[in-house]
Write a protein that holds these residues in place. Structure first.
Motif, PDB file in Angstrom:
ATOM      1  N   CYS A 191      20.673  88.807  63.092  1.00  0.00           N
ATOM      2  CA  CYS A 191      19.425  89.196  62.961  1.00  0.00           C
ATOM      3  C   CYS A 191      18.820  88.858  64.472  1.00  0.00           C
ATOM      4  CB  CYS A 191      18.645  88.586  62.048  1.00  0.00           C
ATOM      5  SG  CYS A 191      18.482  86.761  61.966  1.00  0.00           S
ATOM      6  N   PHE A 237      14.072  91.417  55.719  1.00  0.00           N
ATOM      7  CA  PHE A 237      14.824  92.566  55.366  1.00  0.00           C
ATOM      8  C   PHE A 237      15.885  92.730  56.425  1.00  0.00           C
ATOM      9  CE2 PHE A 237      15.531  97.207  55.204  1.00  0.00           C
ATOM     10  CZ  PHE A 237      15.966  97.275  54.039  1.00  0.00           C
ATOM     11  N   TRP A 238      15.499  92.623  57.680  1.00  0.00           N
ATOM     12  CA  TRP A 238      16.373  93.378  58.598  1.00  0.00           C
ATOM     13  C   TRP A 238      17.406  92.298  59.158  1.00  0.00           C
ATOM     14  CZ3 TRP A 238      16.432  98.311  59.062  1.00  0.00           C
ATOM     15  CH2 TRP A 238      15.010  98.727  58.693  1.00  0.00           C
ATOM     16  N   ASN A 249      24.762  95.990  49.812  1.00  0.00           N
ATOM     17  CA  ASN A 249      24.289  96.917  50.593  1.00  0.00           C
ATOM     18  C   ASN A 249      25.178  98.248  51.092  1.00  0.00           C
ATOM     19  OD1 ASN A 249      21.772  95.241  52.063  1.00  0.00           O
ATOM     20  ND2 ASN A 249      23.594  93.762  51.684  1.00  0.00           N
ATOM     21  N   CYS A 300      19.364  83.205  60.040  1.00  0.00           N
ATOM     22  CA  CYS A 300      18.851  84.352  59.679  1.00  0.00           C
ATOM     23  C   CYS A 300      18.234  84.249  58.101  1.00  0.00           C
ATOM     24  CB  CYS A 300      20.024  85.351  59.542  1.00  0.00           C
ATOM     25  SG  CYS A 300      20.427  85.873  61.130  1.00  0.00           S
ATOM     26  N   TRP A 334      21.689  92.083  59.663  1.00  0.00           N
ATOM     27  CA  TRP A 334      22.838  92.626  59.371  1.00  0.00           C
ATOM     28  C   TRP A 334      23.919  91.940  58.993  1.00  0.00           C
ATOM     29  CZ3 TRP A 334      22.854  97.817  61.395  1.00  0.00           C
ATOM     30  CH2 TRP A 334      21.698  98.296  61.993  1.00  0.00           C
TER      31      TRP A 334
END
Length: 277
Positions: free
Chosen positions: A21, A38-39, A156, A33, A41
């Motif tokens: 992130c 939300f963001w 995800n 992170c 990876w």
């Protein structure tokens, strides 16, 4: 590797994705992170899924380029078997006309199958390699290096696949029925009287949204549970191998089945969306 952790720490470590992130300090990883929101990876999910997708494209393209009408190689025969299998299911299930459905079904089946097959790799192998690379290549604590090698155990990814199918459902519904026809389908079924429009809309909307939700959760739930059993077997230590191979043999039947179900439900949903009556 299991001896380095308590059982709960070992399970948690194997079920944690490698995360990336951005923060005020730039690009950070894993524990940094935790408060990123939300963001974030999941780089292991992205890496393995993209890599296996490229493997699928390379393998089938190379076989297609070398295909012969004579005696086929074993690889060509296997690829032809897979293509014929998918084509038969598309022909018997999809009742509309679209040049996209067969390639889409083939891509879904093979890609999901390859991602599922990563579950057969012993659970400690890839995390140990990742930990060694992190320790000796980047000076990291190997306990802070995570590696989940089965992309379909990441909610995800399964939701991303299902959302892609959902967008195709909406596209084919609008293409075949038009905006008015699609709106009528949502408001005049199952009760064909205007007084039931609110009830119909709620029922049909729930049905529509349940399709991608069921696709994502079914694939994730089955693979996550299977991966968790492999991890629990690995906590046994030296006596894990007989149980590991026994579960792997049974699992060989489950992995193609889950890819097949995802493919078939996609075809069915798109077939229903393509019906213009």
């Amino acid at each position: 590797m299991a001896s380095e952790y308590t059982t709960s720490e070992y399970i948690k470590h194997h079920l944690t994705n490698a995360r990336m992130c951005t923060s005020d300090d730039g690009i950070v990883f894993n524990k940094a992170c935790e408060d990123a929101g939300f963001w974030v990876w999941h780089v292991d999910t992205l890496g393995w899924s993209i890599g296996l997708g490229l493997l699928f494209l390379w393998l089938f393209r190379s076989v297609a380029k070398k295909a012969t009408t004579g005696v086929p190689s074993k690889t060509q025969a296997f690829v032809e078997l897979v293509v014929d299998f998918v084509n038969e299911n598309v022909t018997s299930t999809f009742h509309g006309r679209s040049s996209l459905i067969a390639p889409l079904a083939l891509t879904i089946f093979v890609w999901v199958l390859l991602m599922n097959l990563m579950d057969l790799v012993p659970v400690d192998v890839l995390p140990m390699i990742a930990g060694a690379i992190g320790e000796y290549g980047f000076g990291m604590d190997p306990h802070d290096v995570y590696m989940k090698a089965v992309p379909t155990t990441d909610l995800n990814l399964t939701f991303a696949l299902a959302i892609g199918v959902f967008f195709l459902i909406i596209y084919y519904s609008l293409k075949m029925k038009g905006i008015g026809g699609f709106a009528k389908e949502l408001t005049m079924q199952p009760f064909g009287h205007w007084a039931f429009i609110p009830v119909n809309f709620i029922l049909e909307t729930v049905t529509l949204l349940a399709r991608p939700l069921s696709l994502a959760l079914r694939l994730f739930g089955n693979l996550y549970a299977s991966e968790l059993i492999f991890i629990l077997i690995a906590t046994i230590g030296l006596f894990q191998l007989p149980l590991h191979f026994a579960w792997a043999v049974f699992h060989i039947l489950v992995l193609p089945l889950q890819a097949f179900i995802f493919m078939m439900l996609t075809i069915v949903y798109l077939s229903l969306a393509s019906e213009d009556h």
